[in-house]
Design a protein around this motif. Sequence first.
Motif, PDB file in Angstrom:
ATOM      1  N   GLY A   1       0.821  -1.204   0.000  1.00  0.00           N
ATOM      2  CA  GLY A   1       0.000   0.000   0.000  1.00  0.00           C
ATOM      3  C   GLY A   1       0.854   1.253   0.000  1.00  0.00           C
ATOM      4  O   GLY A   1       0.547   2.231  -0.689  1.00  0.00           O
TER       5      GLY A   1
ATOM      6  N   LYS B   1       2.089   2.144  -3.366  1.00  0.00           N
ATOM      7  CA  LYS B   1       1.047   2.690  -4.244  1.00  0.00           C
ATOM      8  C   LYS B   1       0.839   4.197  -4.036  1.00  0.00           C
ATOM      9  O   LYS B   1       0.499   4.915  -4.977  1.00  0.00           O
ATOM     10  N   ILE B   2       1.041   4.673  -2.787  1.00  0.00           N
ATOM     11  CA  ILE B   2       0.730   6.083  -2.512  1.00  0.00           C
ATOM     12  C   ILE B   2       1.966   6.938  -2.237  1.00  0.00           C
ATOM     13  O   ILE B   2       1.848   8.120  -1.938  1.00  0.00           O
TER      14      ILE B   2
ATOM     15  N   LEU C   1       2.096  10.047  -4.161  1.00  0.00           N
ATOM     16  CA  LEU C   1       0.948  10.893  -3.856  1.00  0.00           C
ATOM     17  C   LEU C   1       1.174  11.745  -2.610  1.00  0.00           C
ATOM     18  O   LEU C   1       0.742  12.896  -2.538  1.00  0.00           O
TER      19      LEU C   1
ATOM     20  N   LYS D   1      -8.363  10.629  -1.637  1.00  0.00           N
ATOM     21  CA  LYS D   1      -7.621   9.946  -2.700  1.00  0.00           C
ATOM     22  C   LYS D   1      -6.879   8.717  -2.164  1.00  0.00           C
ATOM     23  O   LYS D   1      -6.841   7.668  -2.804  1.00  0.00           O
ATOM     24  N   ILE D   2      -6.305   8.858  -0.962  1.00  0.00           N
ATOM     25  CA  ILE D   2      -5.617   7.727  -0.342  1.00  0.00           C
ATOM     26  C   ILE D   2      -6.608   6.613  -0.037  1.00  0.00           C
ATOM     27  O   ILE D   2      -6.352   5.433  -0.296  1.00  0.00           O
ATOM     28  N   SER D   3      -7.748   6.993   0.520  1.00  0.00           N
ATOM     29  CA  SER D   3      -8.776   6.005   0.853  1.00  0.00           C
ATOM     30  C   SER D   3      -9.298   5.302  -0.396  1.00  0.00           C
ATOM     31  O   SER D   3      -9.497   4.079  -0.405  1.00  0.00           O
ATOM     32  N   ASP D   4      -9.508   6.067  -1.471  1.00  0.00           N
ATOM     33  CA  ASP D   4      -9.980   5.477  -2.728  1.00  0.00           C
ATOM     34  C   ASP D   4      -8.959   4.505  -3.300  1.00  0.00           C
ATOM     35  O   ASP D   4      -9.314   3.464  -3.860  1.00  0.00           O
ATOM     36  N   THR D   5      -7.675   4.826  -3.162  1.00  0.00           N
ATOM     37  CA  THR D   5      -6.607   3.996  -3.729  1.00  0.00           C
ATOM     38  C   THR D   5      -6.392   2.711  -2.943  1.00  0.00           C
ATOM     39  O   THR D   5      -6.208   1.632  -3.522  1.00  0.00           O
ATOM     40  N   LEU D   6      -6.466   2.806  -1.604  1.00  0.00           N
ATOM     41  CA  LEU D   6      -6.085   1.664  -0.762  1.00  0.00           C
ATOM     42  C   LEU D   6      -7.265   0.947  -0.116  1.00  0.00           C
ATOM     43  O   LEU D   6      -7.110  -0.206   0.334  1.00  0.00           O
TER      44      LEU D   6
END
Length: 206
Positions: free
Chosen positions: A145, A148-149, A152, A185-190
């Motif tokens: 995770g 991935k961010i 960001l 955005k973090i919540s949507d990604t992970l």
Amino acid sequence: MSGFKTVVGEAESVTVIERSKFVCMIKGIETEAEAREYVDCARKKYTLANHYCYAYVADEKGVCRKFSDDGEPHGTAGMPILSALTGRGLCKTVAVVVRYFGGIKLGTGGLSRAYGGACLSAIENAEIREISEAEFYSLALSYAGYEKIAALISNGVVSTEFGESVKVKIAVKPTVDGEKSLIDKISDTLGNDVKITFEEKGYFAF
């Protein structure tokens, strides 16, 4: 107030006007006590000077401020120094202008221009950092995770701990109406691969 500017570290300038030398020392500070200590430092560094005039803004809101003419005619030294600081939007900053009198009187207008100009010269020599309002969050997530961010959150990372999982403290700029926040955005990604905890509000240099 959405943020403020401050000086990174210290800077100095030297100006000579009608044989009088004006040395300005400027520094970013965190407290009023630190500002007073810096004035004392100037007195010890330039022991033979005639005047040690100063001004500071010791908080991020511009409320805690003070200035001194140190024997110069009232309003000709401390206030021009303070005006130079506030005119550039500087907070948490102290400036001390040390004067070696050269034997020629400058008059009240000349003194005001000299002290204010000396401070402006030091500001020009200084590194200025803009500090923005921020919200601070802690993230607990897996290594996958985090990868991935990482890009960001790169300009808002306060601290990172690597253990069995990754714990990251980040600063996030407040969003304007209709704008998607970084946290969203973090919540949507992970999704469920991250635990997000709000910690506090404060200031951060993005």
